[in-house]
Design a protein around this motif. Structure first.
Motif: not given
Length: 596
Positions: A324-341, A380-389
């Motif tokens: 869950n990339l938290r792109g639209f989530d009230p629980g905090g900022p969206s996940m950064e690519p480094a954390e996701a990797s 799930d719940n991506a913010r934008d293409a840069a977060q996914v790439r």
């Protein structure tokens, strides 16, 4: 009786081959056999057999071809034979999967990839799988679907051949690897896993000069044709061969293979979405590498992707990753690519001490681990293409399934992603969803009330399940009373509220609203009280007191965020629940004078 697809399409009954008919009949047989035991809807059959320009009377042609297939299969009388039958989802070929060479190939390769499978058994299983190939799959047939399948299945063969070659070298059967690997490299010259398997086999057979020549040639092909440096394993092999050192341990032998199984639970009471599920099936069959599912808040993106991922997880024997990339989530900022990797590397079994610190190094290791494997990655719940790439594999075979409230145009343009845009449910499917939640008896008892609930919820699955939950927790509440509360625009959002942010419609809509730029938020607030089903850019400009050339970028932003829809060019609208939310936020907005 057997149906063979991994070569020319053939039907074999005992010692004899049964004539499989003309081209279109063979294509339809291949479509049904490849999908078995799943049904194939008639529109999908038409698209796969005739393409974009089917002839007049094509449905009659479908019936004729189905009758022809039944006649071909009946030639195997005297033993249990496959049959083609009709069911509500389409035509289905009822056959033992092991009687279709494609499915037998996949069963054998999946067995070979199971955790703990010893190398001698893995070699035997993969050799049996590769022996099923008789040349080019679907040979002699043409068309877009055939071409997609041919490419996809040949990649599956390549993956199996690489796994077989690596295991064969480990058990000392290296002499058998070189001719197979060289033959496949003619069709897949840029496959680094295959090249490294060949180099290792030659080195193990004491043919060091040939190994070094193959290694240099592979590095040159990658640099020349792809414009990128060779991978780490290929470079380390070349360095070891030049220095006369022992070859580095291959990744597959470095430790136990971790097969992640991270999918969330399937959706209880999932209903509808047959066209969308069929579209996802077709994209998977066509070897899609990235699929982006987009749609407005609450339209059911997460439910659809989770449900479909469970349906097809057997096609990904090397595991399923979920984030869950938290792109639209009230629980905090969206996940950064480094954390996701870092999370996906952990899911693939990389010890914490071996996960690189830098985001580029993490992405490179992730791509290396996925090379030659078939993994389903659900983002799930991506913010934008840069977060996914950074989470896209570097080699074919795996599939990335992304869901986002925004239309990920960048992934489509730069990464060849296939887009699936979700609309609200049509009334019939909305009623199915309510029936799945409330029970058919209760829904059938108050049909007019159910129609009112469906209308008030605008076909939005989240709104429908919240309304159903309200009815389930108050069993004495008549559905016509609930429908009346929902049809009153003043109370609609209050009725669809809850104690969990994820099931409070106003809260869920607010996450999309908060992601908009201030000018786009202002235009959205002004839209609420406007009568009529839609508006033009000129009307929006007049409403906002802004020149048309400045309003058009705002309309584009609202459309990409799936707050507005553009059903026909130049006309914009949003569903009634978003209008209700626009009224709610507009009443407390900082510009009441402008709104008036």
């Amino acid at each position: 009786m057997e149906i063979r697809l991994l070569g020319p399409v053939e039907v074999v009954a005992g010692p004899r081959r049964v004539p499989a008919g003309r081209r279109q009949l063979r294509v339809m047989l291949a479509v049904l056999a490849a999908a078995a035991p799943r049904p194939v809807p008639v529109p999908v059959l038409i698209d796969r057999v005739w393409g974009e320009h089917p002839p007049a009377g094509v449905r009659q042609a479908v019936w004729t071809r189905v009758a022809g297939i039944r006649k071909v299969l009946a030639e195997g009388a005297g033993e249990p034979v496959p049959v083609v039958s009709w069911q509500p989802g389409g035509y289905v070929l009822r056959v033992d999967p092991d009687r279709v060479d494609l499915h037998r190939f996949r069963r054998l390769t999946a067995a070979a990839r199971r955790p703990g499978c010893p190398d001698p058994e893995r070699v035997t299983l993969l050799a049996a799988a590769l022996d099923l190939w008789r040349g080019t799959p679907l040979a002699g047939l043409g068309g877009e679907w055939v071409a997609r399948q041919r490419d996809s299945w040949q990649l599956e063969r390549l993956d199996a051949a690489v796994a077989w070659a690596r295991a064969a070298v480990r058990v000392g059967r290296h002499a058998a690897v070189a001719p197979v690997a060289r033959d496949l490299l003619e069709d897949h010259p840029h496959s680094e896993p295959l090249a490294t398997a060949l180099v290792r086999a030659l080195a193990a057979d004491h043919r060091t000069g040939e190994a070094l020549a193959e290694c240099r040639a592979a590095c040159e092909r990658v640099r020349r044709d792809l414009g990128v440096p060779p991978g780490r394993e290929l470079l380390s092999l070349r360095q070891a061969l030049l220095g006369g050192e022992p070859l580095p341990v291959p990744p597959a032998a470095a430790g136990p293979v971790v097969v992640p199984a991270q999918l969330p639970a399937d959706v209880a009471g999932f209903a509808g979405r047959r066209p969308e599920l069929a579209r996802l099936d077709a994209l998977l069959d066509g070897a899609a590498g990235v699929i982006a599912v987009s749609g407005t808040a609450g339209v059911g993106k997460t439910a659809l992707t989770a449900h479909w991922a469970h349906r097809v997880r057997g096609r990904f024997p090397d595991g399923q990753l979920y984030l869950n990339l938290r792109g639209f989530d009230p629980g905090g900022p969206s996940m950064e690519p480094a954390e996701a990797s870092g999370l996906v590397l952990d899911g693939l079994g990389v010890p914490a001490g071996r996960i690189p610190a830098g985001p580029d190094a993490r992405a490179a290791l992730y791509r290396s681990l996925l090379a030659g494997r078939r993994v389903l990655v659900v983002l799930d719940n991506a913010r934008d293409a840069a977060q996914v790439r950074p989470l896209l594999p570097g080699a074919p075979g795996s599939l990335v399934l992304v869901s986002s409230r925004t239309t990920l145009t960048g992934l489509v343009a730069a990464n060849g992603a296939h887009l699936l845009a979700l609309d609200p449910l049509p009334p019939a499917e909305a009623r199915q969803l309510l029936a799945a939640r409330l029970g058919r008896t209760r829904v059938a008892a108050e049909p007019a009330a159910v129609t009112g609930i469906v209308t008030a919820c605008a076909g939005l699955p989240l709104a429908l399940v919240i309304a159903a939950a309200r009815a389930l927790t108050r069993p004495r509440l008549r559905l016509d009373v609930l429908a009346g509360e929902l049809l009153d625009a003043r109370s609609r959002l209050a009725v669809l509220s809850g104690d969990d942010p994820g099931t409070d419609l106003g809260t869920v809509l607010s996450w999309s609203y908060a992601a908009l730029s201030p000018p786009a938020r202002r235009l959205f607030r002004l839209l609420g009280p406007v009568p009529g089903p839609d508006l033009t850019p000129a009307a929006a400009a007049s409403l906002a007191g802004t020149p048309v050339h400045r309003i058009e970028p705002l309309l584009t932003e609202l459309t990409r965020a799936n707050v507005f829809a553009e059903p026909v060019p130049g006309r914009y609208r949003c569903h009634e629940l978003l209008r209700s939310y626009a009224v709610a936020v507009g009443s407390g907005a900082p510009d009441p004078t402008a709104r008036a």
